[in-house]
Design a protein around this motif. Structure first.
Motif, mmCIF file in Angstrom:
data_model
loop_
_atom_site.group_PDB
_atom_site.id
_atom_site.type_symbol
_atom_site.label_atom_id
_atom_site.label_comp_id
_atom_site.label_asym_id
_atom_site.label_seq_id
_atom_site.Cartn_x
_atom_site.Cartn_y
_atom_site.Cartn_z
ATOM 1 N N LEU A 250 5.376 14.132 11.720
ATOM 2 C CA LEU A 250 5.251 13.045 12.695
ATOM 3 C C LEU A 250 4.051 13.275 13.606
ATOM 4 C CD1 LEU A 250 6.520 10.456 13.919
ATOM 5 C CD2 LEU A 250 7.812 11.954 15.455
ATOM 6 N N ALA A 251 3.806 14.537 13.945
ATOM 7 C CA ALA A 251 2.714 14.853 14.874
ATOM 8 C C ALA A 251 1.337 14.586 14.282
ATOM 9 C CB ALA A 251 2.811 16.313 15.305
ATOM 10 N N TRP B 82 8.227 0.872 -3.756
ATOM 11 C CA TRP B 82 6.848 1.176 -3.358
ATOM 12 C C TRP B 82 6.785 1.934 -2.042
ATOM 13 C CZ3 TRP B 82 4.501 -1.091 1.035
ATOM 14 C CH2 TRP B 82 5.220 -2.131 1.643
ATOM 15 N N LEU B 83 7.799 1.755 -1.188
ATOM 16 C CA LEU B 83 7.831 2.462 0.089
ATOM 17 C C LEU B 83 8.225 3.928 -0.070
ATOM 18 C CD1 LEU B 83 9.497 -0.344 2.203
ATOM 19 C CD2 LEU B 83 7.233 0.624 2.625
ATOM 20 N N GLU B 84 8.864 4.257 -1.168
ATOM 21 C CA GLU B 84 9.292 5.633 -1.388
ATOM 22 C C GLU B 84 8.161 6.525 -1.878
ATOM 23 O OE1 GLU B 84 12.418 4.737 -4.101
ATOM 24 O OE2 GLU B 84 13.940 4.542 -2.517
ATOM 25 N N MET C 151 0.822 -1.200 0.000
ATOM 26 C CA MET C 151 0.000 0.000 0.000
ATOM 27 C C MET C 151 0.864 1.262 0.000
ATOM 28 S SD MET C 151 -2.799 -1.099 2.896
ATOM 29 C CE MET C 151 -3.526 0.546 2.897
ATOM 30 N N GLU C 152 0.371 2.272 -0.651
ATOM 31 C CA GLU C 152 1.021 3.586 -0.576
ATOM 32 C C GLU C 152 0.591 4.244 0.719
ATOM 33 O OE1 GLU C 152 0.592 7.801 -2.890
ATOM 34 O OE2 GLU C 152 1.079 6.048 -4.147
ATOM 35 N N THR C 153 1.559 4.602 1.551
ATOM 36 C CA THR C 153 1.279 5.215 2.849
ATOM 37 C C THR C 153 2.104 6.490 2.995
ATOM 38 O OG1 THR C 153 3.008 3.887 3.902
ATOM 39 C CG2 THR C 153 0.770 2.994 3.931
ATOM 40 N N PRO C 154 1.702 7.391 3.907
ATOM 41 C CA PRO C 154 2.438 8.646 4.068
ATOM 42 C C PRO C 154 3.888 8.434 4.487
ATOM 43 C CG PRO C 154 0.279 8.768 5.120
ATOM 44 C CD PRO C 154 0.484 7.337 4.745
ATOM 45 N N THR C 155 4.745 9.319 4.013
ATOM 46 C CA THR C 155 6.154 9.337 4.399
ATOM 47 C C THR C 155 6.355 10.434 5.444
ATOM 48 O OG1 THR C 155 6.858 8.564 2.229
ATOM 49 C CG2 THR C 155 8.513 9.670 3.586
ATOM 50 N N ILE C 156 6.990 10.096 6.540
ATOM 51 C CA ILE C 156 7.171 11.057 7.638
ATOM 52 C C ILE C 156 8.362 11.962 7.353
ATOM 53 C CG2 ILE C 156 7.683 11.268 10.101
ATOM 54 C CD1 ILE C 156 6.257 8.498 10.419
ATOM 55 N N LEU D 146 14.190 5.752 5.899
ATOM 56 C CA LEU D 146 12.894 6.245 5.455
ATOM 57 C C LEU D 146 11.865 5.843 6.504
ATOM 58 C CD1 LEU D 146 11.415 7.565 2.977
ATOM 59 C CD2 LEU D 146 10.964 5.233 2.190
ATOM 60 N N LEU D 147 11.113 6.818 7.022
ATOM 61 C CA LEU D 147 10.078 6.560 8.015
ATOM 62 C C LEU D 147 8.706 6.665 7.373
ATOM 63 C CD1 LEU D 147 11.424 8.579 11.099
ATOM 64 C CD2 LEU D 147 11.749 6.158 10.577
ATOM 65 N N LYS D 148 7.841 5.703 7.660
ATOM 66 C CA LYS D 148 6.519 5.634 7.053
ATOM 67 C C LYS D 148 5.427 5.558 8.132
ATOM 68 C CE LYS D 148 5.941 5.052 3.215
ATOM 69 N NZ LYS D 148 5.758 5.995 2.085
ATOM 70 N N ASP D 149 4.268 6.111 7.804
ATOM 71 C CA ASP D 149 3.110 6.035 8.691
ATOM 72 C C ASP D 149 2.266 4.836 8.286
ATOM 73 O OD1 ASP D 149 0.827 6.301 10.166
ATOM 74 O OD2 ASP D 149 0.148 8.155 9.211
#
Length: 579
Positions: free
Chosen positions: A331-332, A322-324, A213-218, A243-246
């Motif tokens: 973050l908040a 796909w994670l990019e 899934m495409e998810t937001p990148t922090i 790379l941090l992901k939500d």
């Protein structure tokens, strides 16, 4: 025993939210373990190289713990050395208590679902929770008929939002969740919240990973927490890409996923590490994720191999493209249930679950001699990656029939499953497994071959191919087993047992170089496998590389001193060198 939750103010909030400092936790847990000498805890030691400056600890099992637990060592993580040691100690207590608890569960007299409802009217977990745990749309009477095919040991569990105690077939949840949800803490409230957060982490990771899934990148620039900022700086100083992901997916607590690699050392001496963390607040979730990266990565320079669990393991940078993708967020912006009292966080957690029609349950697994709070929690309907896709009640009941029931009960039950799931291939697969138990190997191969053609998922097809090879191996038909094992590995190259059995087959055929390659592949998936280390040592020995063989055999014995064949070959090599 009912769980009665109480107010639980936090006393330490720097790296993680805890009731007390990690120094106090280490002192307390060591004192509890000291009653057993070195029977449970042999030692703790720091194992990171120091490159990142993020500490990683091991707790090594003593002899009593080794007899109870399948693992020999536990890893602990933290932003400080004392937190990492506390984590390693708590991990040992959690697992020792969990597996000790399950030995006691075996003393409970089993009964069928219908028998339990008659024996304890109104006190049994609703059958709808069983159906919901595998997301099967099924009538209650049909579900009850399936659960009546085997007997269950019913034990007390507490529904956490209401405090209601009910009897649950805990073996069912252990079968579908394994030991995900086991936890330990300074208090009951701390332990339970940690276990629930792990369940959320495994669930959202399974959903995101399977679908890519495409998810937001922090946005790292949005990080304000000083501990988290220091962790990110530690990676950045060494040139490691993070790379941090939500991955929160709308659940009440935040989950931060982290993917990291070192362009300077990958792939020669490091791996791509992909993991996640869940906690009450976004910063603490990200801290968990990054310290987990450090735990798995071997400082991105040691050539270590970590065993994938909740998320896929990648071997090429193209696999993380796909994670990019995904919008950049602060973050908040992630969910946050942070409160000054852990009980208040638990209440927020349970309320958020109810909004999505999920309920959390927990069972005490505390060992009285240790008196450290430990639990096993479950949330019916939550997924985890290692569970078979498109699961049904019949699938797991069939597994229990094939693996654990008497031949007569299993045959009758599997025939019932065939009638209740006439289009499914899994009843045929389980009939094949039952035939292996009966040592009817030709019948097993025929059934497993039929099931392989009907199974939809590659992982399931691989399992059917593997067991065909296994049936051949039981008749010492090593050459004939290899094509089936080749197929299993081609379909699912992430299962170490497939490489292990093919390695044994090649070894039996005198193909020591091929066998060595297979055992090395198994170790790449689980670097702590003593058996695969010992097997590779034998392959190396028979190829004439005696010094390397000694090292491998000794390493295997360090992990598992009970490998008698490894000790015999090691002594032979050592005596030959002395002569």
């Amino acid at each position: 025993m009912s769980i009665h939750l109480k107010p639980c103010p936090k006393g330490h909030t720097r790296e993680l939210d805890k009731v007390c400092s990690p120094e106090q936790t280490v002192q307390w847990v060591r004192k509890a373990l000291a009653v057993f000498g070195e029977d449970i805890l042999a030692e703790t030691r720091r194992i990171d190289t120091g490159r990142l400056g993020i500490p990683v600890y091991l707790s090594v099992c003593g002899e009593m713990a080794r007899q109870v637990m399948p693992t020999r060592k536990q890893m602990g993580k933290g932003a400080s050395a004392i937190q990492a040691e506390a984590s390693a100690l708590m991990e040992l207590v959690e697992r020792f208590s969990f597996f000790s608890f399950w030995k006691g569960v075996q003393d409970v007299v089993p009964c069928t679902w219908s028998e339990a409802e008659r024996k304890w009217p109104g006190k049994i977990l609703p059958i709808s929770e069983i159906a919901g745990s595998v997301a099967e749309d099924i009538a209650e009477e049909r579900a009850r008929a399936l659960m009546d095919l085997v007997s269950w040991r019913f034990v007390p569990a507490t529904r956490l939002d209401t405090g209601q105690e009910m009897l649950v077939p805990l073996e069912w949840f252990k079968k579908i969740n394994e030991f995900n949800g086991s936890s330990a803490g300074n208090t009951e409230e701390e332990s339970i919240l940690q276990g629930l957060c792990e369940l959320v982490e495994r669930h959202v990771c399974a959903v995101v990973d399977r679908r890519q899934m495409e998810t937001p990148t922090i946005d790292p620039a949005s990080v304000e927490d000083p501990v988290l900022r220091d962790l990110l700086n530690a990676f950045e100083r060494q040139g490691i890409v993070v790379l941090l992901k939500d991955f929160s997916l709308g659940l009440p607590v935040p989950t931060v996923a982290a993917v990291a690699y070192d362009p300077a050392t990958f792939p020669d001496s490091s791996e791509i590490v992909f993991t996640a963390g869940t906690a009450s607040t976004p910063a603490k979730a990200a801290i968990r994720a990054l310290t987990e990266v450090a735990q798995l990565a071997g400082d991105f320079e040691t050539g270590s191999n970590y065993e994938a669990s909740g998320l896929s393991k990648f071997t090429e940078l193209e696999q993380i493209a796909w994670l990019e993708r995904g919008d950049s967020v602060a973050l908040a912006s992630l969910p946050d249930i942070g409160r000054e009292d852990i009980l208040d966080e638990l209440k927020c957690f349970c309320e958020g679950l109810l909004d999505q029609n999920f309920r959390a349950y927990s069972v005490q697994t505390i060992q009285p001699a240790l008196n450290v709070p430990t639990h096993y929690s479950f949330i019916p309907g939550f997924q985890f990656r290692e569970r078979a896709q498109n699961s049904t009640i019949g699938l797991f009941v069939g597994r229990m029939l094939a693996e654990e029931s008497s031949f007569e009960q299993a045959q009758a039950g599997l025939e019932t499953l065939r009638k209740m799931y006439p289009l499914a291939a899994f009843p045929v697969f389980f009939r094949g497994l039952l035939a292996i138990r009966r040592e009817a190997f030709q019948e097993a191969r025929e059934l497993l071959a039929r099931s392989e053609q009907g199974l939809e998922q590659q992982d399931d097809q691989a399992l059917a191919a593997f067991y065909q090879g296994y049936a051949m191996s039981q008749e010492q038909r090593w050459p004939a087993s290899i094509p089936h094992l080749d197929r299993a590995i081609r379909l699912c190259p992430e299962v170490k047992e497939y490489f292990n059995l093919r390695g044994v087959a090649n070894f039996k055929l005198g193909e020591y170089a091929l066998a060595e390659s297979d055992f090395r592949s198994a170790l790449n998936l689980d670097s702590g496998s003593a058996m695969d280390l010992a097997n590779m040592g034998l392959c190396v020995k028979f190829q004439g590389r005696t010094e390397e063989a000694e090292h491998l055999l000794q390493s295997a014995l360090d992990l598992d001193p009970n490998l008698g064949f490894a000790r015999t070959h090691l002594l032979e090599l050592q005596s030959g060198r002395a002569a």
